[in-house]
Design a protein around this motif. Structure first.
Motif, PDB file in Angstrom:
ATOM      1  N   PRO A 213     -69.088   7.971  36.601  1.00 56.30           N
ATOM      2  CA  PRO A 213     -69.502   6.600  36.259  1.00 56.30           C
ATOM      3  C   PRO A 213     -69.098   5.548  37.286  1.00 56.30           C
ATOM      4  N   GLN A 214     -67.887   5.674  37.846  1.00 59.15           N
ATOM      5  CA  GLN A 214     -67.401   4.676  38.795  1.00 59.15           C
ATOM      6  C   GLN A 214     -66.899   5.366  40.064  1.00 59.15           C
ATOM      7  N   VAL A 215     -67.429   4.933  41.203  1.00 58.95           N
ATOM      8  CA  VAL A 215     -67.040   5.497  42.491  1.00 58.95           C
ATOM      9  C   VAL A 215     -66.665   4.352  43.431  1.00 58.95           C
ATOM     10  N   THR A 216     -65.484   4.446  44.023  1.00 63.11           N
ATOM     11  CA  THR A 216     -65.052   3.474  45.027  1.00 63.11           C
ATOM     12  C   THR A 216     -64.877   4.193  46.355  1.00 63.11           C
ATOM     13  N   ILE A 217     -65.510   3.670  47.400  1.00 56.74           N
ATOM     14  CA  ILE A 217     -65.431   4.243  48.745  1.00 56.74           C
ATOM     15  C   ILE A 217     -64.707   3.245  49.636  1.00 56.74           C
ATOM     16  N   ILE A 218     -63.571   3.658  50.200  1.00 53.32           N
ATOM     17  CA  ILE A 218     -62.789   2.797  51.098  1.00 53.32           C
ATOM     18  C   ILE A 218     -62.769   3.464  52.465  1.00 53.32           C
ATOM     19  N   VAL A 219     -63.327   2.793  53.460  1.00 56.06           N
ATOM     20  CA  VAL A 219     -63.397   3.376  54.804  1.00 56.06           C
ATOM     21  C   VAL A 219     -62.720   2.455  55.801  1.00 56.06           C
ATOM     22  N   ASP A 220     -61.679   2.984  56.445  1.00 57.00           N
ATOM     23  CA  ASP A 220     -60.961   2.258  57.489  1.00 57.00           C
ATOM     24  C   ASP A 220     -61.346   2.882  58.824  1.00 57.00           C
ATOM     25  N   ALA A 221     -62.446   2.402  59.383  1.00 57.91           N
ATOM     26  CA  ALA A 221     -62.976   2.930  60.631  1.00 57.91           C
ATOM     27  C   ALA A 221     -63.811   1.853  61.309  1.00 57.91           C
ATOM     28  N   CYS A 222     -63.967   1.959  62.598  1.00 61.21           N
ATOM     29  CA  CYS A 222     -64.824   1.019  63.313  1.00 61.21           C
ATOM     30  C   CYS A 222     -66.247   1.089  62.768  1.00 61.21           C
ATOM     31  N   TYR A 223     -66.886  -0.060  62.686  1.00 56.85           N
ATOM     32  CA  TYR A 223     -68.297  -0.175  62.285  1.00 56.85           C
ATOM     33  C   TYR A 223     -68.542   0.299  60.846  1.00 56.85           C
ATOM     34  N   SER A 224     -67.493   0.337  60.028  1.00 54.79           N
ATOM     35  CA  SER A 224     -67.632   0.880  58.675  1.00 54.79           C
ATOM     36  C   SER A 224     -68.501   0.017  57.777  1.00 54.79           C
ATOM     37  N   GLY A 225     -68.805  -1.211  58.199  1.00 55.55           N
ATOM     38  CA  GLY A 225     -69.728  -2.037  57.431  1.00 55.55           C
ATOM     39  C   GLY A 225     -71.124  -1.461  57.346  1.00 55.55           C
ATOM     40  N   LYS A 226     -71.398  -0.414  58.123  1.00 60.48           N
ATOM     41  CA  LYS A 226     -72.684   0.283  58.040  1.00 60.48           C
ATOM     42  C   LYS A 226     -72.866   0.980  56.695  1.00 60.48           C
ATOM     43  N   LEU A 227     -71.744   1.243  56.021  1.00 63.56           N
ATOM     44  CA  LEU A 227     -71.831   1.893  54.715  1.00 63.56           C
ATOM     45  C   LEU A 227     -72.646   1.039  53.749  1.00 63.56           C
ATOM     46  N   GLY A 228     -73.540   1.686  53.041  1.00 65.59           N
ATOM     47  CA  GLY A 228     -74.327   0.974  52.047  1.00 65.59           C
ATOM     48  C   GLY A 228     -75.504   0.215  52.605  1.00 65.59           C
ATOM     49  N   THR A 229     -75.888   0.492  53.854  1.00 62.79           N
ATOM     50  CA  THR A 229     -77.085  -0.119  54.420  1.00 62.79           C
ATOM     51  C   THR A 229     -78.109   0.981  54.698  1.00 62.79           C
ATOM     52  N   ALA A 230     -79.304   0.585  55.140  1.00 58.86           N
ATOM     53  CA  ALA A 230     -80.341   1.565  55.452  1.00 58.86           C
ATOM     54  C   ALA A 230     -79.756   2.623  56.401  1.00 58.86           C
ATOM     55  N   PRO A 231     -80.109   3.925  56.251  1.00 60.65           N
ATOM     56  CA  PRO A 231     -81.272   4.412  55.529  1.00 60.65           C
ATOM     57  C   PRO A 231     -81.019   4.798  54.082  1.00 60.65           C
ATOM     58  N   SER A 232     -80.015   4.196  53.422  1.00 59.65           N
ATOM     59  CA  SER A 232     -79.775   4.536  52.025  1.00 59.65           C
ATOM     60  C   SER A 232     -80.849   3.984  51.097  1.00 59.65           C
TER      61      SER A 232
END
Length: 328
Positions: free
Chosen positions: A124-143
């Motif tokens: 039901p609930q998923v939290t993804i924490i990414v400490d990496a360069c350019y990690s703001g790409k998460l959750g953008t296209a091609p999703s």
């Protein structure tokens, strides 16, 4: 009833040709924090991968990372958390979490793959924490596929930086994770002691300076359950007493000298009252949490000695309603 929680924590230092400092230590520190709440009650059941995997010689490869992500998201739990600390990169094919078997043209696991797995799982609930360069790409296209949201309901992403920024180090450790840890240790806790993904982001975003990278928060959530619970600023039993002290949210509670336990401060003729003193001790804790303020004086002590009053702040009225509705 407590939630069932599972977490995958990944930290990679040992990259061929491009080693990093601190990622293994950061993942280990996150494990310590997430395994138990501040009162040492159990929290997340953690699977921790450290590169290299100590004592095994095994590397965290593309296959290993994909399998572990799928495995944690296949658990029958109420909440899953994925934390990754390591290299991130962006190519013409999108953003990638770099694994130890990276090669030019095949750097690791696509950030969109992690999001797709979260979108498609039944947790039901998923939290993804990414400490990496350019990690703001998460959750953008091609999703994005047709008119479907980037994140399905229940998924939240915390990224160390925007999609075009590197993640910074300070004294050999990640700047972002240091703030996430501070948030989980209580810096982002609410009055009840609960730390959520949104409060972690708010804490990290506000504490980072104008020249630091900008963390990103992307979420499609209908509720925010706690990632970790700290010792509450005000005990739940005291919060539940709010409607008994304040019949309405706007009620002005009258005080008099008998509420103050320091009898030497009482005006002559004041009769000590242990019941009032016990109530006043609770009112002081509510004031410390900014749930109430004295009327006409800057300090609750003087409001009592001078027979003035106190009232709930807007935050206090919020918790009054929760108490009134039996939600505390």
């Amino acid at each position: 009833m407590s939630l069932k929680k599972a977490a995958l924590l990944v930290g990679i230092d040992d990259y061929p040709g491009a080693p990093l400092p601190g990622c293994v230590d950061d993942a280990s520190a996150m494990e310590v924090l997430l395994t138990k709440n501040e009162d040492v009650s159990p929290n997340f059941k953690c699977v921790t991968l450290l590169g290299p995997l100590r004592g095994t010689g095994q590397r965290i490869t593309r296959v290993v990372l994909r399998d572990q992500v799928k495995g944690i998201l296949a658990k029958k739990v109420d909440m899953a958390l994925i934390y990754f600390s390591g290299h991130g990169t962006v190519t013409s094919r999108g953003g990638f979490l770099v694994t130890q078997d990276w090669t030019p043209g095949d750097e690791g696991v696509g950030m969109h793959e992690i999001v797709e797995e979260a979108n498609n799982c039944k947790v039901p609930q998923v939290t993804i924490i990414v400490d990496a360069c350019y990690s703001g790409k998460l959750g953008t296209a091609p999703s994005i596929k047709e008119d479907r949201a980037v994140l399905r309901e229940g998924v939240a992403v915390l990224a160390a930086s925007s999609s075009d920024e590197v993640a910074m180090l300070r004294d050999g450790r990640s700047l972002f994770t240091s703030f996430v840890r501070g948030a989980l240790e209580g810096g982002a806790a609410d009055v009840k002691g609960e730390v959520t993904s949104a409060s972690v982001y708010a804490y990290a975003e506000q504490i980072m300076g104008p020249l630091d990278q900008r963390p990103m928060y992307k979420a499609n959530v209908a509720r925010l359950d706690a990632l970790r619970t700290c010792i509450p600023i005000v005990a739940p039993a005291i919060l539940r007493n709010l409607p008994s002290y304040f019949p309405t949210p706007g009620y002005v509670y009258p005080l008099d000298p008998a509420y103050e336990s320091d009898h030497k401060q009482h005006p002559q003729g004041t009769v000590p009252d242990s019941r009032k003193e016990a109530i006043f001790a609770e009112l002081q804790k509510l004031r410390d949490a900014r749930l109430l303020i004295p009327e006409g004086r800057s300090h609750l002590f003087y409001a009592a000695i001078e027979s003035k009053a106190c009232r709930l702040t807007p935050l206090g009225q919020f918790y009054w309603r929760l108490a009134k509705e039996g939600r505390l």
